[in-house]
Design a protein around this motif. Sequence first.
Motif, short mmCIF file in Angstrom:
data_model
loop_
_atom_site.label_atom_id
_atom_site.label_comp_id
_atom_site.label_asym_id
_atom_site.label_seq_id
_atom_site.Cartn_x
_atom_site.Cartn_y
_atom_site.Cartn_z
N ALA A 43 44.91 36.73 52.22
CA ALA A 43 44.23 35.47 52.56
C ALA A 43 45.27 34.36 52.61
N SER A 44 45.05 33.41 53.47
CA SER A 44 45.98 32.30 53.61
C SER A 44 45.83 31.33 52.43
N GLY A 59 40.17 26.14 40.97
CA GLY A 59 40.43 27.24 41.90
C GLY A 59 39.39 28.32 41.69
N ASP A 60 39.16 29.11 42.73
CA ASP A 60 38.18 30.18 42.56
C ASP A 60 38.84 31.35 41.82
N ALA A 61 37.99 32.24 41.32
CA ALA A 61 38.47 33.34 40.48
C ALA A 61 39.46 34.24 41.21
N ALA A 62 39.22 34.51 42.49
CA ALA A 62 40.12 35.39 43.25
C ALA A 62 41.52 34.77 43.35
N LEU A 63 41.57 33.48 43.64
CA LEU A 63 42.86 32.79 43.75
C LEU A 63 43.57 32.76 42.40
N LEU A 64 42.86 32.43 41.34
CA LEU A 64 43.48 32.35 40.02
C LEU A 64 43.95 33.72 39.54
N ALA A 76 43.06 36.54 32.64
CA ALA A 76 42.31 35.79 31.64
C ALA A 76 43.01 34.50 31.24
N TYR A 77 44.33 34.47 31.36
CA TYR A 77 45.06 33.24 31.00
C TYR A 77 44.60 32.06 31.85
N LEU A 78 44.25 32.30 33.10
CA LEU A 78 43.79 31.22 33.97
C LEU A 78 42.27 31.14 34.06
N LEU A 79 41.58 32.20 33.69
CA LEU A 79 40.13 32.25 33.88
C LEU A 79 39.32 32.01 32.60
#
Length: 128
Positions: A43-44, A59-64, A76-79
């Motif tokens: 994804a771009s 940010g969305d979960a996929a990006l994070l 998990a560190y970002l989510l």
Amino acid sequence: MTTDPPTPLSARVNLLFRVFHAKGEPEQTSDEVAKAVSAATGASVSRTVIDGLRRGDPGDAALLTALAAHFGAPAAYLLAPDSEVVVLHRKLRFLAEARDAGTRLLALRGDMEPTADPTELLDRILES
């Protein structure tokens, strides 16, 4: 006992940039990270999106998840909520400070053996 202040997403993202580069080497740029995350996800992802995360944009979960994977950190560190990542955040700050201070060897108590390889040490710390 003191408590750590909240660790917002922007601080977590910026710490990944700060930690995951060699001593004497510059941090990766947002453009470099955006290209790597784009390649990994198909994804771009633009530099401005990465810069936004560094400023505190959500940010969305996929990006994070992809961003964490790029840096070799658990998603998990970002989510996860702040209460669940405070210890990991402390460990990552320690690793950056140790690297920047020129630490070449760490001796730890417990079942961890001393190591001169910070990547191996980080893997062991993240597993604990």
